[in-house]
Write an enzyme that holds these catalytic residues in place. Structure first.
Site, PDB file in Angstrom:
ATOM      1  N   ALA A  32     -36.275  22.965 -59.786  1.00 28.51           N
ATOM      2  CA  ALA A  32     -36.005  24.355 -60.203  1.00 28.51           C
ATOM      3  C   ALA A  32     -34.599  24.701 -59.706  1.00 28.51           C
ATOM      4  CB  ALA A  32     -37.058  25.320 -59.674  1.00 28.51           C
ATOM      5  N   HIS A  37     -28.373  24.683 -55.080  1.00 25.68           N
ATOM      6  CA  HIS A  37     -28.511  23.219 -55.108  1.00 25.68           C
ATOM      7  C   HIS A  37     -27.216  22.574 -55.606  1.00 25.68           C
ATOM      8  CE1 HIS A  37     -32.858  24.516 -55.844  1.00 25.68           C
ATOM      9  NE2 HIS A  37     -32.952  23.783 -54.746  1.00 25.68           N
ATOM     10  N   VAL A 177     -25.571  30.146 -51.104  1.00 24.55           N
ATOM     11  CA  VAL A 177     -25.021  30.673 -52.361  1.00 24.55           C
ATOM     12  C   VAL A 177     -25.877  31.885 -52.769  1.00 24.55           C
ATOM     13  CG1 VAL A 177     -24.554  30.180 -54.796  1.00 24.55           C
ATOM     14  CG2 VAL A 177     -24.173  28.412 -53.052  1.00 24.55           C
ATOM     15  N   SER A 187     -35.361  29.081 -55.642  1.00 28.38           N
ATOM     16  CA  SER A 187     -36.205  28.677 -56.775  1.00 28.38           C
ATOM     17  C   SER A 187     -37.332  29.672 -56.988  1.00 28.38           C
ATOM     18  CB  SER A 187     -36.798  27.285 -56.523  1.00 28.38           C
ATOM     19  OG  SER A 187     -35.774  26.364 -56.265  1.00 28.38           O
TER      20      SER A 187
HETATM   21  P1  AMP Z   1     -35.413  23.384 -52.085  1.00 25.23           P
HETATM   22  O1  AMP Z   1     -35.350  22.828 -53.461  1.00 25.23           O
HETATM   23  O2  AMP Z   1     -35.721  24.842 -52.034  1.00 25.23           O
HETATM   24  O3  AMP Z   1     -36.242  22.548 -51.163  1.00 25.23           O
HETATM   25  O4  AMP Z   1     -33.925  23.297 -51.523  1.00 25.23           O
HETATM   26  C1  AMP Z   1     -33.224  22.081 -51.511  1.00 25.23           C
HETATM   27  C2  AMP Z   1     -31.970  22.264 -50.715  1.00 25.23           C
HETATM   28  O5  AMP Z   1     -31.167  23.300 -51.307  1.00 25.23           O
HETATM   29  C3  AMP Z   1     -32.233  22.704 -49.268  1.00 25.23           C
HETATM   30  O6  AMP Z   1     -31.327  22.033 -48.410  1.00 25.23           O
HETATM   31  C4  AMP Z   1     -31.960  24.178 -49.316  1.00 25.23           C
HETATM   32  O7  AMP Z   1     -31.564  24.718 -48.065  1.00 25.23           O
HETATM   33  C5  AMP Z   1     -30.822  24.239 -50.308  1.00 25.23           C
HETATM   34  N1  AMP Z   1     -30.692  25.584 -50.857  1.00 25.23           N
HETATM   35  C6  AMP Z   1     -31.681  26.344 -51.406  1.00 25.23           C
HETATM   36  N2  AMP Z   1     -31.217  27.553 -51.760  1.00 25.23           N
HETATM   37  C7  AMP Z   1     -29.900  27.567 -51.422  1.00 25.23           C
HETATM   38  C8  AMP Z   1     -28.854  28.542 -51.534  1.00 25.23           C
HETATM   39  N3  AMP Z   1     -29.071  29.746 -52.042  1.00 25.23           N
HETATM   40  N4  AMP Z   1     -27.618  28.189 -51.086  1.00 25.23           N
HETATM   41  C9  AMP Z   1     -27.395  26.958 -50.561  1.00 25.23           C
HETATM   42  N5  AMP Z   1     -28.331  26.003 -50.427  1.00 25.23           N
HETATM   43  C10 AMP Z   1     -29.569  26.307 -50.854  1.00 25.23           C
END
Ligand code: AMP
Length: 282
Positions: A32, A37, A177, A187
């Site tokens: 997502a 990401h 971000v 997500s």
């Molecule tokens: P997730 O898919 O939510 O497990 O996130 C995967 C990676 O993306 C993790 O290292 C999160 O910390 C990073 N991430 C999620 N949201 C953000 C965001 N808004 N800004 C920067 N990194 C993010």
């Protein structure tokens, strides 16, 4: 972009890069995908020779089965985003590929990190996170793995595991971000109704409020009191925690400790049936 669904095929492919002394950047995700990401992928592309992204909705890190079930999985859109970000490799395994039958048990001592904030509110969450990240590191064997500051405590947990197990890789933390109005990209945001999204905006507003009030001369704890009051007054926000912490161990600061810098303000709240987290360094 090449897509691999089995660990053996991915390992075989990556071993050629390793023997050629190329650096491998790794961005683990649950899909997502959004601009948060993509910022990790961009950073990896800039700093390493080859970028591997994984998409795996890891069942062991969900303490709430309904949350796992509702987790968005728009794989076609994710593939298009990764293509346009020029990601080199996608690892897209099934649950059985990562957790074969009779898989070993996992218990990793994270000390206090497993007992405070997200650790306390989501029992077993960081066990699942470390379990899957350890497995993914073992498959990809990255030189640098990229994580988002958005999940501040998760970054600490991963760094703790890397240090404790002396894993041969570096962790890079990438700034959060946000949407133009301040909401941290997540997500889970797609599950917010338009009015829920409006209410969720108060979370980043409260964090920015702490920063602004401190810049205007308030003490950190006074600034946090005011921001917390604002959040508690906002309709539709069910605050789980809001704290000013020492970023080295996430202990909550008291009157005497509030002058250390940086501090980190962390929060978790339910909005519109969705659990959101955010933080800011001060
Ligand atoms: P997730 O898919 O939510 O497990 O996130 C995967 C990676 O993306 C993790 O290292 C999160 O910390 C990073 N991430 C999620 N949201 C953000 C965001 N808004 N800004 C920067 N990194 C993010």
């Amino acid at each position: 972009m090449e897509v691999f669904t089995t660990k053996d095929a991915l390992k075989a492919h990556l071993s050629a890069f390793k023997t050629n002394d190329k650096t491998i950047g790794f961005v683990p995700t649950m899909g997502a995908l959004h601009d948060g990401h993509l910022a990790l992928i961009e950073r990896s592309k800039r700093t390493t020779d080859i970028t591997v992204c994984s998409i795996f909705v890891n069942p062991t890190q969900f303490n709430d089965p309904a949350d796992l079930e509702k987790y968005p999985r728009p794989i076609e859109k994710d593939l298009a985003l990764l293509q346009s970000a020029d990601c080199d490799i996608l690892f897209l395994p099934t649950v059985e590929e990562i957790y074969p039958p009779r898989d070993e048990a996992w218990l990793f001592d994270l000390g206090k990190l497993d007992e405070i904030w997200e650790g306390a509110k989501r029992p077993g969450h960081y066990q699942g996170v470390t379990q899957v990240v350890y497995k993914l590191f073992d498959i990809v064997k990255p030189s640098i793995a990229f994580f988002g500051q958005k999940d501040f405590q998760q970054c600490m947990v991963i760094q703790y595991m890397v240090d404790k197990l002396r894993l041969p890789l570096r962790i890079a933390v990438v700034d959060t971000v946000r949407d133009p109005d301040g909401l941290a990209k997540s997500s889970r945001n797609v599950r917010l109704s338009p009015s829920g999204r409006q209410q969720a905006l108060s979370l980043s507003k409260a964090l920015f409020m702490v920063k602004e009030r401190m810049e205007e001369g308030m003490t950190p704890l006074q600034a946090k009191e005011e921001a917390q009051h604002f959040l508690l007054e906002t309709k539709g926000i069910e605050l789980e925690y809001f704290a000013l912490c020492n970023p080295s161990d996430l202990s909550e600061i008291n009157q005497e400790q509030q002058y250390i810098r940086p501090l980190v303000a962390i929060l978790a709240a339910w909005v519109d049936g969705v659990r959101l987290i955010d933080n800011i360094l001060l």
